[in-house]
Design an enzyme around this catalytic site. Sequence first.
Site, PDB file in Angstrom:
ATOM      1  N   LYS A   1     -13.617   0.639  -5.805  1.00 41.45           N
ATOM      2  CA  LYS A   1     -14.831   0.863  -5.004  1.00 41.45           C
ATOM      3  C   LYS A   1     -15.869   1.638  -5.811  1.00 41.45           C
ATOM      4  O   LYS A   1     -17.056   1.314  -5.798  1.00 41.45           O
ATOM      5  CB  LYS A   1     -14.485   1.640  -3.723  1.00 41.45           C
TER       6      LYS A   1
ATOM      7  N   HIS B   1       8.305 -26.643   3.882  1.00 45.01           N
ATOM      8  CA  HIS B   1       7.626 -27.805   3.312  1.00 45.01           C
ATOM      9  C   HIS B   1       7.069 -27.560   1.917  1.00 45.01           C
ATOM     10  O   HIS B   1       6.487 -28.455   1.324  1.00 45.01           O
ATOM     11  CB  HIS B   1       6.513 -28.268   4.259  1.00 45.01           C
TER      12      HIS B   1
ATOM     13  N   GLU C   1       0.791  -1.228   0.000  1.00 44.78           N
ATOM     14  CA  GLU C   1       0.000   0.000   0.000  1.00 44.78           C
ATOM     15  C   GLU C   1       0.821   1.275   0.000  1.00 44.78           C
ATOM     16  O   GLU C   1       0.421   2.255  -0.614  1.00 44.78           O
ATOM     17  CB  GLU C   1      -0.951   0.014   1.199  1.00 44.78           C
TER      18      GLU C   1
END
Lengths: 355, 355
Positions: free
Chosen positions: B342, B249, B233
Amino acid sequence: MLDDVERMRALDRSALLDTVGAFPDQLRHATIIAEGVDWPTMDPRNVVVAGMGGSGISGQLLRDWARDRLDVPVDVVNDYHLPAYCGDRTLVFVESYSGNTEETLSCFEDAMMRGCQTVAIASGGELVARARQRGVPLVMIPDDLPVPRAATAYLLVPLLVGMEAVGLAYALDELREAHTVLSGIQKQLAPATPTDGNPAKQMAHSLHGTIPVIYGHGLLGAAARRWRCQLNENPKMLARDDVFPECNHNDTPAWGESGNQDLFSVVILRDNMEDQDTIDRIELTREIAFRNARLTCEVRAQGEGALARILSTTYVGDYTSLYLAFLKGMDPAPVEMIEDLKKALKTRRADREGQ
Amino acid sequence: MLDDVERMRALDRSALLDTVGAFPDQLRHATIIAEGVDWPTMDPRNVVVAGMGGSGISGQLLRDWARDRLDVPVDVVNDYHLPAYCGDRTLVFVESYSGNTEETLSCFEDAMMRGCQTVAIASGGELVARARQRGVPLVMIPDDLPVPRAATAYLLVPLLVGMEAVGLAYALDELREAHTVLSGIQKQLAPATPTDGNPAKQMAHSLHGTIPVIYGHGLLGAAARRWRCQLNENPKMLARDDVFPECNHNDTPAWGESGNQDLFSVVILRDNMEDQDTIDRIELTREIAFRNARLTCEVRAQGEGALARILSTTYVGDYTSLYLAFLKGMDPAPVEMIEDLKKALKTRRADREGQ
């Protein structure tokens, strides 16, 4: 390369293509094994799955599957110790394909000490020995799979059957549906199906030479993670996973001005039951942010039940990761750095203890 | 650039340098605010924090802090809906800095419908209005912070004070210690301290032009995620986070043969209370895998309590992310793509509803 089945099989010395091809049948086989277990009566307030890597991912998949139906929380532990809240009202599944994963054995001891309602899942090794010694319910799974990440059916299905056996959720109908749906998909993804009609081969060509970022959402969050881990382990690619809508709150702006966006490719796992808001959100993120990526592709879930929808997306990833290894001229099975690390850790510890 | 304070301040039009500099004092201020809330009596079986992005990360930080001490599980929801298990024995914190985050408002409605023990945290907006209307306990936080990600003290501290208020864990002593520890660190990281003696400025120079991967472990898993989100950000960098020992892993083998490893830099968040096995594991992963990265650097936790140790690592990340923005010649505050998205979502929805 990807349409030269002989060349791929020559690289694939552990025959992962065959093991992955057998996944739908493994679901059925694993169901029979898990139904044969003498499940005890349990009344848990919470569920924990402890396991690492190829074993641990099944816990994450269970968590997504459980979110909208279980009346108790499911937590996943990929570490040495259980959280403090684990006690006699916690159902703990301890999973290690080899049975010798040290983090998982440590969680098993935690579970014993705290009196958890424990179930062990392994193909052999120390975990099987300890479970037998302590009278802990045990799901013994086949020990002939080449690598733990190819044992997902055997590591996931006992969790699902366990949910039904202890009365937390219905799973058997969904397991049957998943078998049917995946058997259908398998033919499309298999090495004998040419690139033209094979979405996994096409995807492998697209992602080759890029840094893949896999986005899931809702049911498909752990599925994105499974994709990422398969890309890490089979073709040894650095990759990332993330989820909608959370990614829109931090990751999204980096696609504007990172300066290196065209090194990255995007794979979006799409559910086949998305509401219109989700469809809009994904489409607009593609338009606004991912247009800067090298490319964006999508994988669409199939089936009706949550399990089929989850596994129909991970199955494409399993095949894609193998095809990517072949494009790199690699045998997908060996993960030498993991083996090197385990050996080096043991040596250091032995040196310390010998001092 | 990083030793030219005037130039940095000219870029920093929302004065994020000042807001981040005030973080230790915000911890104290937020404690006073949260202690002033009339906390109801609660006896939860599980805790859920619902929030997105800069608000949601505080739930993840709480989860790490709680793992070894709480006798109930803590879950974090970064999505529209609460899991099925949430009910009248669930304590749900609903957090949105603006009070208008649509995912979070949806979780608030879920919490009301299911009769959860709910607490709202916001600086204003719809969430405050709805909490007042429904008589839900409310923590009102200051509305003058430039961006939600700079409000972490106000979004995290009420969760901690809440844990103590409802009798789940002690937090106030740790909050006091964190204030002291971070006040000490702040001087080192501040813009007035030249690069020579400023670890955040040095780190910014190291990470500039790379793809950072932040590794945490134990207490510091969400801290790694916070680092990643701040890199997303503030300087708009694509980045990744992961945790030990799980990364060994799956992620580890990709550092061997990915072919593009030197594009990546590694930041390891080190606890100051690691056992010898963890030290060995991290050192050996550096030797075996991260030697192929462009560079590897470490950040060391400070303090005794879990909270100080967590926040002393995230604080370095907060400053580093600002310095990286300045190195890129950017104002760190605006996240235009989030705003664009948005707006576009609202337009689409309005179009649909108008049809």
